[in-house]
Design an enzyme around this catalytic site. Structure first.
Site, PDB file in Angstrom:
ATOM      1  N   ASP A   1       0.372   8.585  -3.767  1.00 25.99           N
ATOM      2  CA  ASP A   1      -0.529   7.443  -3.817  1.00 25.99           C
ATOM      3  C   ASP A   1      -0.083   6.426  -4.869  1.00 25.99           C
ATOM      4  O   ASP A   1       0.278   6.787  -5.996  1.00 25.99           O
ATOM      5  CB  ASP A   1      -1.946   7.942  -4.153  1.00 25.99           C
ATOM      6  CG  ASP A   1      -2.945   6.816  -4.314  1.00 25.99           C
ATOM      7  OD1 ASP A   1      -3.227   6.154  -3.303  1.00 25.99           O
ATOM      8  OD2 ASP A   1      -3.413   6.600  -5.444  1.00 25.99           O
TER       9      ASP A   1
ATOM     10  N   GLU B   1       3.205   5.233  -1.156  1.00 21.86           N
ATOM     11  CA  GLU B   1       2.441   3.998  -1.064  1.00 21.86           C
ATOM     12  C   GLU B   1       2.905   3.133  -2.222  1.00 21.86           C
ATOM     13  O   GLU B   1       2.841   3.564  -3.387  1.00 21.86           O
ATOM     14  CB  GLU B   1       0.931   4.239  -1.177  1.00 21.86           C
ATOM     15  CG  GLU B   1       0.159   2.926  -1.078  1.00 21.86           C
ATOM     16  CD  GLU B   1      -1.279   3.021  -1.569  1.00 21.86           C
ATOM     17  OE1 GLU B   1      -2.085   2.167  -1.170  1.00 21.86           O
ATOM     18  OE2 GLU B   1      -1.589   3.929  -2.362  1.00 21.86           O
TER      19      GLU B   1
END
Length: 601
Positions: free
Chosen positions: A261, A296
């Site tokens: 993330d 990401e």
């Protein structure tokens, strides 16, 4: 694993990195009676260690810091009462794996399906989720991606505020139940990816600053508080903590991939970036398996990507640009982070189809505007993950509407089909395959001041107009409303959508997946057709071309047909374009994919 508790020598050895503690003891939980205290000894690097001969699997324990505060083990494998309760000793070898020959699937076969365990089923558990895996395999999905499962405070939440990265969230089930989920997926030929958060700890249940302040940077911040210390004093142990967490999920639970993330919020100015080291360690430890690493990265950088499982590099990266420009082209919305995509969105969509990212090598600034840092050379499209929906892009809206609910009914399937049928790796968001109408809201089970801060923050974020009747993010009603009704997959509309998605994935499996290694880079092209049409050409080294004829408007288009040689019937897929439609006619809200030999005039 150097962190946490391990069963050995007729008992359990407990280890804690706590250089900030003057004294540390293992406190064995005895229910209503005072805990049983076992003093630990420290070495020069701040590692506290204690062996308890009578401890075993199932023993509940905490660490007592400086004779006072009781805290959970930060590397706890299980915390059955949440992050404020005691940790539980787990025997990692007690689960009996019966699908030992599984080595995963190559990256080009990946069709991701992102889901949130707590709202995927009415029960919200690993066990219940495992019962739904057959549906995903039948749909054509090849990889399930779980939103973070690391233990966090409260009953419900998205999972990005975890505080015990090694312990599955107690409401979802036990470590063995998670292993059963992974095993059941492997039995069905499905890979399992896990979303992990290595850029911050959550605000509730994080006790690290009491005894290991070196976990946090003294000079760098993140959107969620102090940044993780990956390059300052004592960073070696911090880097090891997260690298071992990655290895733990991939080896002990046999996950097939990780999605990291928001790596743009990972700050590391050291000689070897922690992402590079993590990838190198993972590649070495999982040699012989197909293990995939995905990022990401809002900075739109390609620096960490490389084709194939190369040490130090990552297989893929989420492509927000594709989602954003598709959203703007279909809805006309240009507020917040969509405003960069409002200038000629059809042209920008064409660029996304052919180049992957729209703004390569650019960083998002405050307010959403992008600042181009440098021009990036063309990159292989399969290094990007395309999607029409995901947890962020749905859940960060005021009311959590899915894109399919924001466009005309005739266009509702197009966003999903366009994400599935490009050379990029596709991803579905749970419920998308049958056109789920339920929202996916932001929800977090906070209490006290934190609850009030989150509620007020959502109101400020969405302004006065959208704030009216804004769903309460800390209410269980928001959590419950975010659960797609799987029964709708059996409705007339649900069956039609599901059939279309299954057919699209059959076409992908036959005509796109096996040709990924032939895909050329930097040789693709696209042309505007009127105001709402696009003709796209993806080229392969054997002279074949995948063409897309796309009409994102309410009126039919008359277009000169693209020049293709013989076409195999199995490599034609059309949406809202009946078989008898002339090649030069593009009906309203239609798309047609064709693979054939390119003819140069």
């Amino acid at each position: 694993m150097p962190f946490g508790a391990r069963i050995e020598n007729g008992g359990v050895t407990f280890r804690l990195w706590g250089p900030g503690a003057r004294m540390a003891d293992v406190a064995i939980d005895r229910g209503s009676a005072p805990p049983e205290i076992h003093p630990a000894e420290a070495d020069a690097e701040g590692w506290w260690e204690c062996h308890v001969p009578h401890a075993t699997a199932g023993t509940l324990y905490r660490w007592r810091i400086d004779g006072g505060q009781l805290v959970p083990d930060p590397a706890s494998r299980q915390n059955p009462q949440g992050p404020h309760g005691p940790s539980c000793v787990v025997d990692p070898k007690q689960f009996e794996w019966d699908h030992t020959g599984w080595t995963g699937r190559p990256w080009n076969e990946t069709v991701l399906y992102e889901l949130h365990v707590g709202t995927f089923t009415p029960e919200g558990t690993f066990e219940a989720a495992a019962e739904r895996l057959q549906h995903l395999a039948d749909t054509g999905v090849t990889a399930v991606e779980l939103m973070p499962v690391a233990n966090f405070a409260g009953r419900f939440g998205w999972g990005y505020d975890g505080v015990l990265p090694f312990a599955p969230h107690d409401a979802y089930g036990t470590p063995d139940e998670l292993k059963h989920f992974v095993q059941q997926a492997h039995r069905l030929g499905l890979m399992v990816f896990l979303d992990v958060v290595y850029n911050h700890f959550g605000p509730d249940g994080n006790y690290l600053s009491l005894y290991a302040p070196g976990f946090f940077s003294k000079t760098k911040g993140s959107p969620w508080g102090a940044a993780i210390n990956f390059d300052g004093p004592e960073s070696r142990q911090v880097r090891d903590f997260f690298i071992h967490n990655a290895l733990y999920w991939l080896q002990e639970f046999r996950f097939d991939g990780l999605r990291l993330d928001a790596v743009h919020a990972i700050h590391d100015d050291g000689p070897v970036h922690v992402l590079q080291e993590l990838s190198e360690r993972v590649r070495k430890a999982t040699h012989g398996r197909h293990v995939h690493l995905v990022l990401e990265n809002e900075d739109n950088g390609y620096a960490h990507l490389a084709p194939g499982p190369q040490p130090g590099r990552f297989d893929g990266q989420w492509n927000d640009d594709f989602h954003h420009v598709l959203h703007v082209a279909l809805t006309g919305e240009t507020h917040r982070y969509y405003h960069d995509y409002g200038d000629s969105p059809m042209d920008l969509l064409a660029r996304s189809f052919t180049h992957g990212m729209v703004f390569e090598g650019s960083k998002r600034r405050e307010g959403g505007a992008r600042e181009v840092v440098q021009a990036a050379p063309p990159q292989p499209l399969p290094a990007l993950v395309n999607f029409a929906h995901n947890h962020d892009q749905v859940g960060n809206r005021a009311r959590g509407e899915r894109l399919a609910q924001l466009v005309p009914p005739e266009a509702s399937a197009l966003p999903t089909l366009l994400a599935l049928l490009t050379p990029a790796i596709p991803m579905l968001f749970f419920g998308e395959e049958w056109g789920a109408a339920e929202p996916f809201l932001y929800f977090a089970d906070w209490e006290g001041e934190l609850r009030r801060a989150v509620q007020e923050g959502r109101k400020r974020e969405f302004g006065h107009g959208e704030a009216a009747d804004l769903p309460d993010p800390c209410s269980s009603a928001s959590f419950d409303a975010s659960r797609p009704d799987a029964a709708q997959a059996r409705s007339h509309g649900g069956r039609e959508r599901l059939e279309a998605i299954r057919a699209a994935l059959v076409a992908r499996r036959k005509c796109i997946t096996p040709r990924q290694h032939l895909l050329l880079t930097g040789k693709h092209s696209a042309q505007r057709i009127g105001e709402r049409g696009l003709a796209v050409q993806w080229r392969y080294s054997d002279g074949q071309m995948l063409s897309l004829e796309l009409n994102l408007g309410p009126a039919a288009l008359q277009v000169e047909p693209q020049h293709l040689g013989p076409v195999e019937a199995q490599c034609v897929f059309a949406h809202r374009c009946p078989a008898n439609t002339p090649r030069g006619t593009w009906p309203a809200w239609s798309a047609r994919w064709t693979l054939g030999e390119e003819i140069t005039l």
